[in-house]
Design a protein around this motif. Structure first.
Motif, mmCIF file in Angstrom:
data_model
loop_
_atom_site.group_PDB
_atom_site.id
_atom_site.type_symbol
_atom_site.label_atom_id
_atom_site.label_comp_id
_atom_site.label_asym_id
_atom_site.label_seq_id
_atom_site.Cartn_x
_atom_site.Cartn_y
_atom_site.Cartn_z
ATOM 1 N N UNK A 98 0.916 -1.448 -0.025
ATOM 2 C CA UNK A 98 0.090 0.252 -0.070
ATOM 3 C C UNK A 98 0.935 1.482 -0.338
ATOM 4 N N UNK A 99 1.881 0.717 1.093
ATOM 5 C CA UNK A 99 2.795 2.558 0.480
ATOM 6 C C UNK A 99 3.308 2.922 -0.181
ATOM 7 N N UNK A 100 4.275 1.444 -0.820
ATOM 8 C CA UNK A 100 4.996 1.594 -1.702
ATOM 9 C C UNK A 100 4.563 1.797 -3.119
ATOM 10 N N UNK A 101 3.574 0.778 -3.339
ATOM 11 C CA UNK A 101 3.324 1.219 -4.287
ATOM 12 C C UNK A 101 1.014 1.542 -4.295
ATOM 13 N N UNK A 102 0.807 2.357 -3.513
ATOM 14 C CA UNK A 102 -0.494 2.658 -4.181
ATOM 15 C C UNK A 102 -0.490 4.304 -3.264
ATOM 16 N N UNK A 103 0.437 4.446 -2.844
ATOM 17 C CA UNK A 103 1.710 5.690 -2.364
ATOM 18 C C UNK A 103 0.250 5.616 -1.203
ATOM 19 N N UNK A 104 0.193 4.639 -0.039
ATOM 20 C CA UNK A 104 -0.583 5.995 0.894
ATOM 21 C C UNK A 104 -0.191 6.891 1.674
ATOM 22 N N UNK A 105 0.718 7.189 1.492
ATOM 23 C CA UNK A 105 0.924 8.581 2.399
ATOM 24 C C UNK A 105 1.887 9.315 1.118
ATOM 25 N N UNK A 106 1.049 8.871 0.058
ATOM 26 C CA UNK A 106 1.238 9.924 -1.219
ATOM 27 C C UNK A 106 3.324 9.698 -1.264
ATOM 28 N N UNK A 107 3.820 10.828 -2.083
ATOM 29 C CA UNK A 107 5.237 10.925 -2.823
ATOM 30 C C UNK A 107 5.900 10.548 -1.114
ATOM 31 N N UNK A 108 5.152 10.804 -0.044
ATOM 32 C CA UNK A 108 6.098 10.492 1.372
ATOM 33 C C UNK A 108 6.686 9.401 1.597
ATOM 34 N N UNK A 109 5.730 7.921 0.560
ATOM 35 C CA UNK A 109 5.765 6.516 1.283
ATOM 36 C C UNK A 109 6.559 6.095 0.001
ATOM 37 N N UNK A 110 6.926 6.670 -0.968
ATOM 38 C CA UNK A 110 7.937 6.446 -1.980
ATOM 39 C C UNK A 110 9.041 5.610 -2.051
#
Ligand code: AMP
Ligand code: GLY
Length: 426
Positions: A177-189
């Motif tokens: 979710x964090x990496x692929x669905x950008x759960x926290x937007x750019x912050x979780x790239x």
């Protein structure tokens, strides 16, 4: 004595506390704050300028002959306000308390901070850092770890970017979710996965001019919304200083293993750093580990740290700005300071605003630091999640807390909530 016109950036309880302390300084001439709140307005001139509006800040700095800028929150630092000043020929002689963008990356990127600690042998949780392309490596990294699993968005995520999970499948799902669905937007790239550390947390504050440093009083913050440290994370619901379990021996270990290698590491890496550094620590058995760096003071920790500093704050900050912090001898109040934060109904999720605050004292031995407040036709209204922080001194933290609560009982606004158990674990 040189007198300074000082501009404080920010609008929280921390900034009210900065203004309160700077207003007591012999070295302060005129005091400004942008944008400030109803509390700062009683001590300083509030400028209606956002903390990231660098061009408007520049105009205000020139117009008001500002001699020193003190940055409260991390956002403008991570966005490069200090660099903006250095790169402008009208501003580059005006010192900014707060690191340049490179130093601010210690807070702006968890990976940068972890790599820094690893390079300089500063004790911290084991970790790996992963991008979307490396998600399979991330899954494999999780599989060889023991629960709970700690996942951190690399970038700034308004204090929400850390997930702690017990279940491996959930941890993998959240990683995706964090990496692929950008759960926290750019912050979780990018995501940092960490070993879980179990212990009690405390906050250590350092002021540095890049060469010298002063370690300020430590504090303990209460981050969860609910009593007994339960429920959602907040910016902080209360704080205590000193921290009773941080005795001299433990303090010496923090100095030797953490503070000194951090300051030396900044020098070795050629990271210029002028300002406050907030080291979030966790004590595992008797050993301190770094949980995170913040490139600013804490809120509400500032509301208990500054009241225990007996020095003239403007003098200390000026010494910092001119690289003479070695000439400052820190004088610390022996008494304990505590603060209890009252918040709006709904906080830390969507919260109410615009409620009249009743019972604010005009003078007491405790100090009410205002955060989310605004003036309206002679009244003070709530205007944020955290509304006020009531700070008191006492011979120990229990006595100080009693003073804070005694004052809080007299203050009210619709939907007001505060934790009644600050200090419960000490
Ligand atoms: P941070 O934003 O890195 O400060 O993390 C937010 C909170 O998550 C911390 O204040 C800790 O309570 C918790 N936390 C972060 N990292 C760890 C870890 N490695 N082990 C246990 N708890 C952690
Ligand atoms: N109270 C924690 C912080 O300022 O980040």
């Amino acid at each position: 004595m040189k007198k300074l016109n000082i501009l404080v950036l920010g609008s929280g309880g921390r900034e009210h506390a900065f203004c309160w302390k700077l207003a007591q300084s012999k070295m302060t001439d005129r005091l400004f704050v942008a944008p400030g709140n109803a509390g700062t307005k009683a001590l300083a001139t509030n400028l209606d300028i956002g903390i990231n509006d660098f061009d408007a800040l520049k105009n205000a700095v020139i117009q008001n002959n500002i001699d020193l800028v003190v940055v409260g929150p991390e956002d403008p630092l991570v966005n490069g306000i200090h660099d903006f000043f250095l790169n402008n020929d009208k501003l580059n002689k005006i010192p900014v308390i707060g690191p340049q963008k490179l130093g601010a990356t210690l807070e702006g990127s968890k990976e940068f901070a972890k790599d820094f600690m690893s390079r300089h042998n500063i004790p911290t949780a084991q970790y790996g850092s992963f991008t979307p392309e490396k998600i399979q490596d991330g899954y494999a990294f999780l599989e060889q770890m023991k629960p709970p699993y700690v996942l951190k968005a690399d970038g700034l995520a308004a204090g929400k970017g850390v997930l702690i999970m017990n279940d491996l499948d959930n941890a993998k799902k959240e990683l995706s979710n964090m990496l692929l669905n950008k759960k926290f937007g750019k912050a979780s790239s990018k995501v940092v996965i960490e070993e879980f550390l179990s212990g009690i947390e405390l906050s250590c504050f350092v002021l540095t001019d890049g060469k010298n440093h002063v370690t300020l009083p430590m504090a303990k913050d209460y981050k969860r919304i609910g009593e007994g440290d339960t429920g959602l994370n907040t910016g902080g619901m209360g704080a205590v200083s000193p921290v009773p379990f941080a005795d001299q021996k433990f303090y010496n270990v923090i100095q030797k293993n953490i503070v000194e290698p951090t300051i030396e590491g900044l020098k070795k890496d050629n990271i210029p750093y002028v300002g406050f550094l907030f080291i979030g620590l966790i004590r595992v058995e008797d050993t301190p580990y770094v949980i995170e760096y913040n490139v600013r003071m804490g809120d509400p920790e500032t509301q208990v740290v500054l009241p225990r500093i007996k020095n003239d704050l403007a003098e200390m900050l000026y010494a910092t700005a001119v690289g003479k912090l070695d000439e400052v001898e820190l004088l610390v109040e022996k008494k304990s300071a505590t603060t209890v934060v009252a918040v709006s109904r709904g906080y830390p999720e969507a919260y109410e605003k615009g409620k009249i605050i009743n019972g604010l004292p005009s003078s007491t031995s405790s100090t009410v630091f205002q955060a989310g407040t605004t003036n309206n036709e002679g009244e003070i209204l709530t205007n944020g999640g955290r509304v006020i922080a009531v700070t008191s001194l006492g011979d120990d933290h229990k006595k100080a807390l009693k003073n804070s609560y005694n004052l809080l009982y007299k203050i009210s606004f619709e939907g007001m909530y505060y934790r009644k158990d600050i200090g419960f674990d000490l």
